[in-house]
Design a protein around this motif. Structure first.
Motif, PDB file in Angstrom:
ATOM      1  N   THR A   1       5.261  22.282   7.177  1.00  0.00           N
ATOM      2  CA  THR A   1       5.603  22.000   5.791  1.00  0.00           C
ATOM      3  C   THR A   1       6.504  20.773   5.744  1.00  0.00           C
ATOM      4  OG1 THR A   1       5.426  24.285   5.013  1.00  0.00           O
ATOM      5  CG2 THR A   1       6.811  22.806   3.727  1.00  0.00           C
ATOM      6  N   ILE A   2       6.096  19.765   4.990  1.00  0.00           N
ATOM      7  CA  ILE A   2       6.905  18.576   4.751  1.00  0.00           C
ATOM      8  C   ILE A   2       7.159  18.512   3.254  1.00  0.00           C
ATOM      9  CG2 ILE A   2       7.076  16.069   4.984  1.00  0.00           C
ATOM     10  CD1 ILE A   2       5.069  16.228   7.251  1.00  0.00           C
ATOM     11  N   ASP A   3       8.404  18.730   2.865  1.00  0.00           N
ATOM     12  CA  ASP A   3       8.729  18.726   1.444  1.00  0.00           C
ATOM     13  C   ASP A   3       8.552  17.339   0.837  1.00  0.00           C
ATOM     14  OD1 ASP A   3       9.322  21.411   1.422  1.00  0.00           O
ATOM     15  OD2 ASP A   3      11.422  21.112   1.911  1.00  0.00           O
ATOM     16  N   SER A   4       8.871  16.292   1.616  1.00  0.00           N
ATOM     17  CA  SER A   4       8.794  14.928   1.093  1.00  0.00           C
ATOM     18  C   SER A   4       8.387  13.969   2.201  1.00  0.00           C
ATOM     19  CB  SER A   4      10.147  14.506   0.506  1.00  0.00           C
ATOM     20  OG  SER A   4      10.113  13.165   0.060  1.00  0.00           O
ATOM     21  N   LEU A   5       7.303  13.234   1.978  1.00  0.00           N
ATOM     22  CA  LEU A   5       6.855  12.177   2.891  1.00  0.00           C
ATOM     23  C   LEU A   5       7.033  10.844   2.174  1.00  0.00           C
ATOM     24  CD1 LEU A   5       5.442  11.017   5.398  1.00  0.00           C
ATOM     25  CD2 LEU A   5       3.255  11.512   4.291  1.00  0.00           C
ATOM     26  N   ILE A   6       7.835   9.957   2.751  1.00  0.00           N
ATOM     27  CA  ILE A   6       8.159   8.679   2.115  1.00  0.00           C
ATOM     28  C   ILE A   6       7.753   7.537   3.044  1.00  0.00           C
ATOM     29  CG2 ILE A   6       9.994   7.261   1.120  1.00  0.00           C
ATOM     30  CD1 ILE A   6      11.579   9.860   0.693  1.00  0.00           C
ATOM     31  N   VAL A   7       7.008   6.590   2.507  1.00  0.00           N
ATOM     32  CA  VAL A   7       6.556   5.426   3.282  1.00  0.00           C
ATOM     33  C   VAL A   7       7.057   4.161   2.605  1.00  0.00           C
ATOM     34  CG1 VAL A   7       4.573   4.157   4.156  1.00  0.00           C
ATOM     35  CG2 VAL A   7       4.518   6.658   4.095  1.00  0.00           C
ATOM     36  N   HIS A   8       7.718   3.289   3.383  1.00  0.00           N
ATOM     37  CA  HIS A   8       8.282   2.050   2.854  1.00  0.00           C
ATOM     38  C   HIS A   8       7.669   0.833   3.552  1.00  0.00           C
ATOM     39  CE1 HIS A   8      11.327   3.995   0.452  1.00  0.00           C
ATOM     40  NE2 HIS A   8      11.858   4.596   1.499  1.00  0.00           N
ATOM     41  N   HIS A   9       7.544  -0.265   2.810  1.00  0.00           N
ATOM     42  CA  HIS A   9       7.231  -1.594   3.362  1.00  0.00           C
ATOM     43  C   HIS A   9       6.074  -1.545   4.370  1.00  0.00           C
ATOM     44  CE1 HIS A   9      11.053  -2.438   1.510  1.00  0.00           C
ATOM     45  NE2 HIS A   9      11.696  -1.671   2.366  1.00  0.00           N
ATOM     46  N   SER A  10       4.988  -0.917   3.972  1.00  0.00           N
ATOM     47  CA  SER A  10       3.882  -0.701   4.900  1.00  0.00           C
ATOM     48  C   SER A  10       2.614  -1.401   4.422  1.00  0.00           C
ATOM     49  CB  SER A  10       3.637   0.804   5.080  1.00  0.00           C
ATOM     50  OG  SER A  10       4.789   1.428   5.591  1.00  0.00           O
ATOM     51  N   GLN A  11       1.582  -1.351   5.267  1.00  0.00           N
ATOM     52  CA  GLN A  11       0.327  -2.031   4.936  1.00  0.00           C
ATOM     53  C   GLN A  11      -0.855  -1.254   5.504  1.00  0.00           C
ATOM     54  OE1 GLN A  11      -0.002  -6.381   5.098  1.00  0.00           O
ATOM     55  NE2 GLN A  11      -1.765  -6.181   6.446  1.00  0.00           N
ATOM     56  N   ILE A  12      -1.919  -1.177   4.699  1.00  0.00           N
ATOM     57  CA  ILE A  12      -3.185  -0.604   5.153  1.00  0.00           C
ATOM     58  C   ILE A  12      -4.244  -1.701   5.099  1.00  0.00           C
ATOM     59  CG2 ILE A  12      -5.012   1.069   4.682  1.00  0.00           C
ATOM     60  CD1 ILE A  12      -2.962   2.917   3.503  1.00  0.00           C
ATOM     61  N   THR A  13      -4.914  -1.914   6.215  1.00  0.00           N
ATOM     62  CA  THR A  13      -6.016  -2.872   6.278  1.00  0.00           C
ATOM     63  C   THR A  13      -7.302  -2.114   6.584  1.00  0.00           C
ATOM     64  OG1 THR A  13      -4.540  -4.600   7.099  1.00  0.00           O
ATOM     65  CG2 THR A  13      -6.905  -4.952   7.395  1.00  0.00           C
ATOM     66  N   TYR A  14      -8.241  -2.196   5.660  1.00  0.00           N
ATOM     67  CA  TYR A  14      -9.527  -1.501   5.811  1.00  0.00           C
ATOM     68  C   TYR A  14     -10.626  -2.540   6.006  1.00  0.00           C
ATOM     69  CZ  TYR A  14     -13.724   1.124   4.508  1.00  0.00           C
ATOM     70  OH  TYR A  14     -14.966   1.690   4.500  1.00  0.00           O
ATOM     71  N   GLU A  15     -11.337  -2.433   7.118  1.00  0.00           N
ATOM     72  CA  GLU A  15     -12.440  -3.352   7.401  1.00  0.00           C
ATOM     73  C   GLU A  15     -13.712  -2.544   7.626  1.00  0.00           C
ATOM     74  OE1 GLU A  15     -13.554  -7.186  10.280  1.00  0.00           O
ATOM     75  OE2 GLU A  15     -11.748  -5.994  10.636  1.00  0.00           O
ATOM     76  N   GLU A  16     -14.794  -3.023   7.037  1.00  0.00           N
ATOM     77  CA  GLU A  16     -16.056  -2.281   7.114  1.00  0.00           C
ATOM     78  C   GLU A  16     -17.208  -3.231   7.408  1.00  0.00           C
ATOM     79  OE1 GLU A  16     -18.770  -0.580   3.683  1.00  0.00           O
ATOM     80  OE2 GLU A  16     -17.051   0.747   4.026  1.00  0.00           O
ATOM     81  N   HIS A  17     -18.074  -2.813   8.323  1.00  0.00           N
ATOM     82  CA  HIS A  17     -19.296  -3.564   8.592  1.00  0.00           C
ATOM     83  C   HIS A  17     -20.434  -2.881   7.845  1.00  0.00           C
ATOM     84  CE1 HIS A  17     -22.269  -6.025  10.492  1.00  0.00           C
ATOM     85  NE2 HIS A  17     -21.379  -6.588  11.279  1.00  0.00           N
ATOM     86  N   PRO A  18     -21.048  -3.561   6.859  1.00  0.00           N
ATOM     87  CA  PRO A  18     -22.079  -2.920   6.038  1.00  0.00           C
ATOM     88  C   PRO A  18     -23.366  -2.675   6.810  1.00  0.00           C
ATOM     89  CG  PRO A  18     -21.909  -5.241   5.501  1.00  0.00           C
ATOM     90  CD  PRO A  18     -20.808  -4.959   6.477  1.00  0.00           C
ATOM     91  N   VAL A  19     -24.256  -1.906   6.178  1.00  0.00           N
ATOM     92  CA  VAL A  19     -25.541  -1.580   6.800  1.00  0.00           C
ATOM     93  C   VAL A  19     -26.397  -2.821   6.959  1.00  0.00           C
ATOM     94  CG1 VAL A  19     -27.645  -0.209   6.545  1.00  0.00           C
ATOM     95  CG2 VAL A  19     -25.445   0.761   5.868  1.00  0.00           C
TER      96      VAL A  19
END
Length: 230
Positions: free
Chosen positions: A97-115
């Motif tokens: 159980t995590i009452d609070s999850l906090i994320v600061h100053h972050s980045q998500i990079t999503y790369e996809e190779h199409p069909v």
């Protein structure tokens, strides 16, 4: 605003919503790097002998760099179950159980190779901040509050503000989710960077605002969008 479709098998638009099938997905690579992790432990008890209980008051991640790559060139079943947060939590060998999850100053990079033979496309969510509450697989807590809420904001493609609120229903036999969000003003050249390689679609003109809602589960999802554009 004008839309041009490059796909050899273009999606069928049935306004005000549209459906695009088939959908094939393969997660090829995932990486995550953290500059700082902070834990605040509320209590610890052994609980059941086979499933000890680990509650946390808060978990803070600072400067997380998350990289996701998907390759759609490998054929997959049309209706394969997708991994859901609730499913992952239920499969843990202990209660968490995590009452609070906090994320600061972050980045998500999503790369996809199409069909198709198009080059890979990339989407960047920079300067990301989000807070998640009530993240648990405890049956007792899920019975009282079966929904996890995540509120997030980031810079979409380093260009405009993206805000979203996620609701994940962890209780029950099938996990479901709902996302409500908004995207600020964005120019066509910025939006076309991921659209052309990922969807085979380009737009001309400036979108002033986009409101969207996504409802789904581990099998399918329905998206509704409202655009204000020039």
């Amino acid at each position: 605003l004008s839309v041009q479709i490059f796909s050899p098998s273009p999606p069928k638009f049935n306004m005000p919503s549209f459906t695009y099938q088939p959908f094939r997905m393969m997660l090829s690579a995932f990486a995550c790097f953290f500059a700082n992790v902070s834990l605040s432990i509320l209590a610890r008890s052994t609980g059941l002998p086979t499933r000890p209980f680990h509650p946390l008051r808060s978990l803070q991640l600072n400067k997380a760099d998350i990289l996701i790559y998907r390759d759609k060139r490998t054929l997959q079943p049309l209706f394969v179950k997708k991994p859901m947060p609730g499913t992952f939590l239920k499969q843990l060998p202990f209660q968490l159980t995590i009452d609070s999850l906090i994320v600061h100053h972050s980045q998500i990079t999503y790369e996809e190779h199409p069909v198709t033979h198009r080059d890979p496309g990339k989407i960047i969510f920079a300067q990301m901040e989000f807070t998640g509450t009530h993240i648990t697989n405890s049956p007792e807590r899920l019975q009282k509050t079966p929904v996890c809420i995540v509120k997030a904001k980031s810079s979409f493609m380093n260009n405009t503000l993206l805000t979203a609120e996620f609701s994940f229903k962890f209780g029950g036999t099938q996990d479901s989710f709902e996302v409500k969000g908004a995207l600020g003003t964005i120019k066509d050249e910025t939006l076309n960077k991921p659209l052309i390689p990922l969807a085979g679609v380009s737009v001309t003109g400036q979108i002033q605002k986009t409101d969207f809602t996504i409802k789904g589960n581990d099998i399918s999802a329905i998206t509704s969008m409202r655009l204000m554009y020039d």
